[in-house]
Design a protein around this motif. Structure first.
Motif, PDB file in Angstrom:
ATOM      1  N   MET A   1      12.015  -8.837  22.045  1.00  0.00           N
ATOM      2  CA  MET A   1      11.925  -7.609  21.235  1.00  0.00           C
ATOM      3  C   MET A   1      12.723  -6.499  21.921  1.00  0.00           C
ATOM      4  SD  MET A   1       8.508  -5.451  20.209  1.00  0.00           S
ATOM      5  CE  MET A   1       7.787  -6.884  19.452  1.00  0.00           C
ATOM      6  N   ASN A   2      13.635  -5.824  21.186  1.00  0.00           N
ATOM      7  CA  ASN A   2      14.410  -4.758  21.800  1.00  0.00           C
ATOM      8  C   ASN A   2      13.810  -3.396  21.471  1.00  0.00           C
ATOM      9  OD1 ASN A   2      15.525  -3.749  19.302  1.00  0.00           O
ATOM     10  ND2 ASN A   2      16.837  -5.565  19.287  1.00  0.00           N
ATOM     11  N   VAL A   3      14.338  -2.368  22.145  1.00  0.00           N
ATOM     12  CA  VAL A   3      13.744  -1.044  22.021  1.00  0.00           C
ATOM     13  C   VAL A   3      13.924  -0.453  20.634  1.00  0.00           C
ATOM     14  CG1 VAL A   3      13.954  -0.539  24.458  1.00  0.00           C
ATOM     15  CG2 VAL A   3      15.841   0.019  22.947  1.00  0.00           C
ATOM     16  N   ASN A   4      14.895  -0.965  19.844  1.00  0.00           N
ATOM     17  CA  ASN A   4      15.138  -0.373  18.536  1.00  0.00           C
ATOM     18  C   ASN A   4      14.085  -0.767  17.508  1.00  0.00           C
ATOM     19  OD1 ASN A   4      16.736   1.171  16.715  1.00  0.00           O
ATOM     20  ND2 ASN A   4      17.472  -0.736  15.814  1.00  0.00           N
ATOM     21  N   GLU A   5      13.485  -1.951  17.665  1.00  0.00           N
ATOM     22  CA  GLU A   5      12.556  -2.420  16.657  1.00  0.00           C
ATOM     23  C   GLU A   5      11.338  -1.516  16.537  1.00  0.00           C
ATOM     24  OE1 GLU A   5      11.710  -6.447  17.643  1.00  0.00           O
ATOM     25  OE2 GLU A   5      13.775  -7.100  17.350  1.00  0.00           O
ATOM     26  N   HIS A   6      10.991  -0.835  17.644  1.00  0.00           N
ATOM     27  CA  HIS A   6       9.836   0.046  17.610  1.00  0.00           C
ATOM     28  C   HIS A   6      10.129   1.359  16.901  1.00  0.00           C
ATOM     29  CE1 HIS A   6       6.624  -1.579  20.424  1.00  0.00           C
ATOM     30  NE2 HIS A   6       7.500  -2.555  20.249  1.00  0.00           N
ATOM     31  N   GLU A   7      11.403   1.597  16.556  1.00  0.00           N
ATOM     32  CA  GLU A   7      11.764   2.868  15.939  1.00  0.00           C
ATOM     33  C   GLU A   7      11.784   2.792  14.421  1.00  0.00           C
ATOM     34  OE1 GLU A   7      15.288   4.505  17.614  1.00  0.00           O
ATOM     35  OE2 GLU A   7      14.208   5.000  19.429  1.00  0.00           O
ATOM     36  N   GLU A   8      11.737   1.589  13.867  1.00  0.00           N
ATOM     37  CA  GLU A   8      11.923   1.433  12.429  1.00  0.00           C
ATOM     38  C   GLU A   8      10.846   2.175  11.655  1.00  0.00           C
ATOM     39  OE1 GLU A   8      12.893  -2.080   9.197  1.00  0.00           O
ATOM     40  OE2 GLU A   8      12.246  -2.575  11.235  1.00  0.00           O
ATOM     41  N   ARG A   9       9.582   2.088  12.111  1.00  0.00           N
ATOM     42  CA  ARG A   9       8.511   2.754  11.375  1.00  0.00           C
ATOM     43  C   ARG A   9       8.718   4.263  11.356  1.00  0.00           C
ATOM     44  NH1 ARG A   9       4.083   5.203  13.216  1.00  0.00           N
ATOM     45  NH2 ARG A   9       4.400   4.351  15.299  1.00  0.00           N
ATOM     46  N   GLN A  10       9.131   4.848  12.515  1.00  0.00           N
ATOM     47  CA  GLN A  10       9.318   6.296  12.558  1.00  0.00           C
ATOM     48  C   GLN A  10      10.506   6.727  11.725  1.00  0.00           C
ATOM     49  OE1 GLN A  10       8.521   4.392  15.031  1.00  0.00           O
ATOM     50  NE2 GLN A  10       6.915   5.332  16.275  1.00  0.00           N
ATOM     51  N   ASP A  11      11.578   5.923  11.712  1.00  0.00           N
ATOM     52  CA  ASP A  11      12.771   6.303  10.970  1.00  0.00           C
ATOM     53  C   ASP A  11      12.530   6.333   9.471  1.00  0.00           C
ATOM     54  OD1 ASP A  11      14.177   6.599  13.227  1.00  0.00           O
ATOM     55  OD2 ASP A  11      15.335   4.738  13.072  1.00  0.00           O
ATOM     56  N   GLN A  12      11.529   5.589   8.997  1.00  0.00           N
ATOM     57  CA  GLN A  12      11.258   5.538   7.568  1.00  0.00           C
ATOM     58  C   GLN A  12      10.302   6.631   7.126  1.00  0.00           C
ATOM     59  OE1 GLN A  12       9.755   1.554   7.319  1.00  0.00           O
ATOM     60  NE2 GLN A  12      11.786   0.655   7.076  1.00  0.00           N
ATOM     61  N   SER A  13       9.865   7.497   8.065  1.00  0.00           N
ATOM     62  CA  SER A  13       8.820   8.462   7.743  1.00  0.00           C
ATOM     63  C   SER A  13       9.342   9.716   7.072  1.00  0.00           C
ATOM     64  CB  SER A  13       8.071   8.848   9.031  1.00  0.00           C
ATOM     65  OG  SER A  13       8.966   9.461   9.924  1.00  0.00           O
ATOM     66  N   GLY A  14      10.660   9.837   6.922  1.00  0.00           N
ATOM     67  CA  GLY A  14      11.193  11.004   6.215  1.00  0.00           C
ATOM     68  C   GLY A  14      12.127  11.786   7.081  1.00  0.00           C
ATOM     69  N   LEU A 176      17.613  -3.035  28.647  1.00  0.00           N
ATOM     70  CA  LEU A 176      16.159  -2.979  28.800  1.00  0.00           C
ATOM     71  C   LEU A 176      15.463  -3.504  27.553  1.00  0.00           C
ATOM     72  CD1 LEU A 176      15.600   0.573  30.381  1.00  0.00           C
ATOM     73  CD2 LEU A 176      15.965  -1.607  31.548  1.00  0.00           C
ATOM     74  N   ASN A 177      14.335  -4.181  27.742  1.00  0.00           N
ATOM     75  CA  ASN A 177      13.470  -4.471  26.611  1.00  0.00           C
ATOM     76  C   ASN A 177      12.383  -3.405  26.531  1.00  0.00           C
ATOM     77  OD1 ASN A 177      11.365  -5.164  28.448  1.00  0.00           O
ATOM     78  ND2 ASN A 177      12.052  -7.300  28.494  1.00  0.00           N
ATOM     79  N   VAL A 178      11.497  -3.521  25.561  1.00  0.00           N
ATOM     80  CA  VAL A 178      10.468  -2.503  25.354  1.00  0.00           C
ATOM     81  C   VAL A 178       9.612  -2.317  26.597  1.00  0.00           C
ATOM     82  CG1 VAL A 178       8.386  -1.964  24.031  1.00  0.00           C
ATOM     83  CG2 VAL A 178      10.406  -2.814  22.855  1.00  0.00           C
ATOM     84  N   ALA A 183       7.942   0.791  31.420  1.00  0.00           N
ATOM     85  CA  ALA A 183       7.725   0.844  32.865  1.00  0.00           C
ATOM     86  C   ALA A 183       8.471   2.020  33.489  1.00  0.00           C
ATOM     87  CB  ALA A 183       8.162  -0.473  33.516  1.00  0.00           C
ATOM     88  N   LYS A 184       9.695   2.275  33.007  1.00  0.00           N
ATOM     89  CA  LYS A 184      10.455   3.416  33.520  1.00  0.00           C
ATOM     90  C   LYS A 184       9.773   4.742  33.165  1.00  0.00           C
ATOM     91  CE  LYS A 184      15.191   1.683  33.974  1.00  0.00           C
ATOM     92  NZ  LYS A 184      15.480   2.327  35.265  1.00  0.00           N
TER      93      LYS A 184
END
Length: 319
Positions: A1-14, A176-178, A183-184
């Motif tokens: 899973m890459n870091v971008n997949e976690h952004e999809e929900r927020q990007d669709q919020s308007g 980096l992955n998620v 961790a950073k």
């Protein structure tokens, strides 16, 4: 899973976050004793802003995604009036709110005038990694319009160039992955008390490219390469024999002494300017011998002088 997949929900919020309150604010400004700590999260679309924000939320921060920059001072004022219930605020600012992005500079000046402690975290990534992430979720870049994904990336880099230069912490998420990104973030924000200065000393190989998040870069290729010593070639700069070989070369110890002295001067200036994070990149040809040994020695000196230091060997494991 890459870091971008976690952004999809927020990007669709308007396009823009909505902030409403039940009472009007006084014109007197923020009570200084109650001013919350503020972190502004920004950076390239697809680089992991939402993951970074979620991490802070899990650490107890009050997080607002895609807040128009003009409303940041208002959010801080609301936090100051929360009677300590909102002591730490994280705001995600990005090109989805580009109609408001021009107001960011004015908002930052307003915060400085009100003595608000604020930090900017900038998420960076290579063009190749960003293209790969957008293609994997089959979504367009928010700025590409009728063009290609790379056109949107170029436009966004230009738009964010000045903000990146002002950032207190730049994190390159290209590889980096998620979990590694979290961790950073944990390493920087999970502590109870913020240290005066945190340093990351990163060894790297020039043949793999410069670290994009480096604040300072040193080149160790002026020293003989242990790669050409058959009995040392299989080892890394973590090996005592390799390290001894490197630091017995003319100029090696002198470089370490003088560079450490330079860093003391730079660190004092960073503290005066309120910069809390610095990434020091130490390079050699392949990132396996000279840069690794020097990074270890330099990190030990910084730690001995009270600088909280993390060592990262970016390319040590590469062939």
């Amino acid at each position: 899973m890459n870091v971008n997949e976690h952004e999809e929900r927020q990007d669709q919020s308007g396009d823009d976050a909505q902030v409403t309150t039940g009472a009007s604010l006084d014109a007197g400004g923020v009570p200084e004793a109650a001013i919350p700590e503020l972190v502004i999260i920004s950076g390239m679309s697809g680089a992991g802003r939402s993951t970074a924000a979620k991490c802070l939320e899990d650490l107890g921060w009050f997080v607002v995604d895609n807040l128009p920059p003009a409303l940041i001072p208002t959010m801080v004022e609301l936090g100051a009036r929360s009677q300590g219930n909102v002591a730490r605020i994280a705001v995600v600012v990005d090109v989805r709110g580009r109609r408001f992005f021009d107001n960011l500079r004015e908002s930052l000046a307003d915060l400085e005038a009100k003595h608000v402690t604020r930090r900017i975290v900038f998420l960076e990534s290579s063009d190749e990694a960003l293209v790969r992430r957008f293609e994997s979720v089959r979504r367009p870049h928010p700025l590409q319009g009728d063009g290609r994904i790379v056109d949107g990336i170029d436009a966004e880099r230009e738009l964010l160039r000045e903000l990146r230069g002002d950032a207190d912490l730049v994190i390159d998420t290209s590889s980096l992955n998620v979990h590694e990104l979290r961790a950073k973030m944990d390493a920087q924000f999970a502590g109870e008390e913020e240290p005066e200065l945190r340093a990351t000393v990163m060894s790297f190989g020039f043949k793999y490219g410069l670290p994009v998040d480096a604040d300072l870069v040193a080149d160790m290729r002026f020293l003989p390469n242990p790669h050409w010593v058959p009995e040392l070639r299989p080892f890394t700069g973590l090996n005592e024999e390799v390290s001894a070989y490197i630091f017995n070369q003319p100029g090696a110890k002198e470089f370490l002494d003088r560079y450490a002295e330079l860093l003391r001067l730079v660190a004092a200036g960073y503290r005066r300017e309120g910069k809390r994070y610095v990434t020091i990149a130490i390079g050699c040809t392949g990132g396996k011998h000279r840069s690794v040994a020097t990074s270890e020695k330099l990190a030990a000196r910084l730690s001995a002088e009270g600088v909280e230091t993390v060592v990262v060997h970016r390319d040590m494991g590469r062939e």
